[in-house]
Structure formats: structure tokens, C-alpha cells
Design an enzyme around this catalytic site. Sequence first.
Site, mmCIF file in Angstrom:
data_model
loop_
_atom_site.group_PDB
_atom_site.id
_atom_site.type_symbol
_atom_site.label_atom_id
_atom_site.label_comp_id
_atom_site.label_asym_id
_atom_site.label_seq_id
_atom_site.Cartn_x
_atom_site.Cartn_y
_atom_site.Cartn_z
ATOM 1 N N PRO A 174 0.766 -1.440 0.538
ATOM 2 C CA PRO A 174 0.115 -0.011 -0.291
ATOM 3 C C PRO A 174 1.203 1.311 -0.139
ATOM 4 O O PRO A 174 1.812 1.282 0.618
ATOM 5 C CB PRO A 174 -0.246 -0.145 1.431
ATOM 6 N N GLU A 175 0.656 2.741 -1.260
ATOM 7 C CA GLU A 175 1.376 3.612 -1.150
ATOM 8 C C GLU A 175 0.054 4.787 -0.085
ATOM 9 O O GLU A 175 -1.361 4.327 -0.082
ATOM 10 C CB GLU A 175 1.781 3.700 -2.332
#
Length: 269
Positions: A2-3
Site C-alpha cells: 500500500p502506498e
Amino acid sequence: MPELPEVETVRLSLLPIVGLRIDAVEVREPRLRRRLAHNFAAQLNRRTFEAIDRRGKYLLFRLDGGDTLLAHLGMSGALLLQPAGTAPQLHDHVRLHLADGRLLTFNDPRRFGLLQIGREADFAELRRVGPDPLAREFTVDDFLRLLRGRKKPVKNLLMDQQGIAGIGNIYANEMLFVAGIRPARQARRVTRDQADRLYEAMRAVLTRAIQRGGSSISDYRDGEGRTGYFQLELAVYDRAGAPCHRCGATIKRVVHAGRSSFYCAQCQK
DNA sequence: CGCACCCCCTGCCGGC
DNA sequence: TGCCGGCAGGGGGTGC
């Protein structure tokens, strides 16, 4: 995994827990990026969620009494809001039993994620977290100051959480494509024109990705278990050997500092 | 300061 | 079919 866009999507999906109290804390595996403190469960128990904030890739769950539950999803972490009675799954490391019967579950196969409870000011990891690229306060001049004089590749700079917080490998590659800049270009060699375009591309790509619910490359899900759709719009990431959508040239893959970069040599200079 | 390497951990995929 | 190496969206540490 996840960014910023994925973490923001998770945050939005978990907002329904605000106002709910934690009735029981179940720690099934304390060995995360850092081992959970011995009093982790005791400190969380009977607390009520008051808000959920985000800084870069970190989520901050505000609790009554002034403490914060800090969460980072690492590469493979998920925070899932589950119906009452859901049985524990493999890699469910922490399960918070909420007052309405539902569960907030932290699942993370690789255990690179982090959970920590305390006062925000005491979180050492947050001292390395720079400004949010989507914040109104983060101006193009701030961005130019960041690039100035730096010899390292502009992509590394985009991914350095201390300078700008929230950009990882997928979105760094994507925004560089949109701006027409090669990943390995030295930050100080980025022209004023390119910097303007990169600043705009940064905001546009991240905003669009949030609207699409993030990118589900393999297993990313939001708090309700929903996939994102931005992976369908990725122009270069994981497209080595495929034709550039813009010019038809073959997308290249090179490895720098152990991370893959993808770019179109025709469109990016 | 920057960088080239390591590490942490599990899962998946392709090659043999 | 099974085994093995390589690779994966994260961060952190070391030594040069």
C-alpha cells in the site's frame, strides 16, 4: 503494497468505526516489524475511536484519552472490518472486538507492518515522515527546494518518505511517466519545466488513484474487502516489454537500489 | 551526504 | 510433479 492512495482508501473505508468502543483485544501474533509491547492489549482495551488520520503511509487512530494507535501496512498488511462471528484467518495477527460485535482485524502475511499505541509525539517513526504531497501547504516551491542540489535519482527522492510522504514504487514510476522524466535522472538535473510537470503529475496521479480506490496488484483490499481499480490504468508499472500506450515503444525495466523502475525511453527524458 | 548492500517475512511464479 | 531461485507495493541499518 500500500502506498498513499491505498492507505487513504483504507482510511475512508474504516471511518464507520469512529464512535465505536473496543470491547476486547485479541493478539494472536505479536512479532510484527517491531514486537508489540506487552501492555499493547491493555492499553487498547475499552478505548473508543474518535477519528482516523493519515500521515504518508501511516494511519493514526485517535482514541479517547489522547492516545493514538499507529498503523503501517508494510508490503502485505490489511486492516479489515469484519462481521460479528468471523473466524480468524491465517495471518490475522491482531483482532479488535468492537462494541457493535464487528471486528477490526490486522492481517499481514509478511509481518512488515507495524502497530503501536501511545502519544503521537512519542512515535519515532513519524519523525521521518515528511509533508503530504496532496496537502494544500505543499507548494511547487517546496517541491523545487527538495529537488535542488540533490544528486540522487529523482525517483529515489520521490520515494524518500522524509522529503515527501506516501509515494512508493508504483506511483513514483507512474508520475514520472506522466511528467516525461526518466527515473534515473538526477534530481538537480530536473528542469524547472519538468519539475512543474512532475508536481502536477504527482497530485493528479495520486488523486486519480484515490478516486479509483487504489491499485490492487495482487492482494490489496480496503477495510471492506473491496479491490481497487487503478491498476487498470497503470501506464508503466509492471509493463516491461509491453508497448507504451502513448508512443508504442517497448516499456523498459531497470533495477536501481534493489527496486524495479519502469519507463518509456521514447516519452521520458 | 549518497549509495550499494544487507536484513526482516511469506507467497507466488517460472524454469528446470 | 516438486524443488529452487527470484521477485514483490514496506522500512531500517551498516559500511564505504
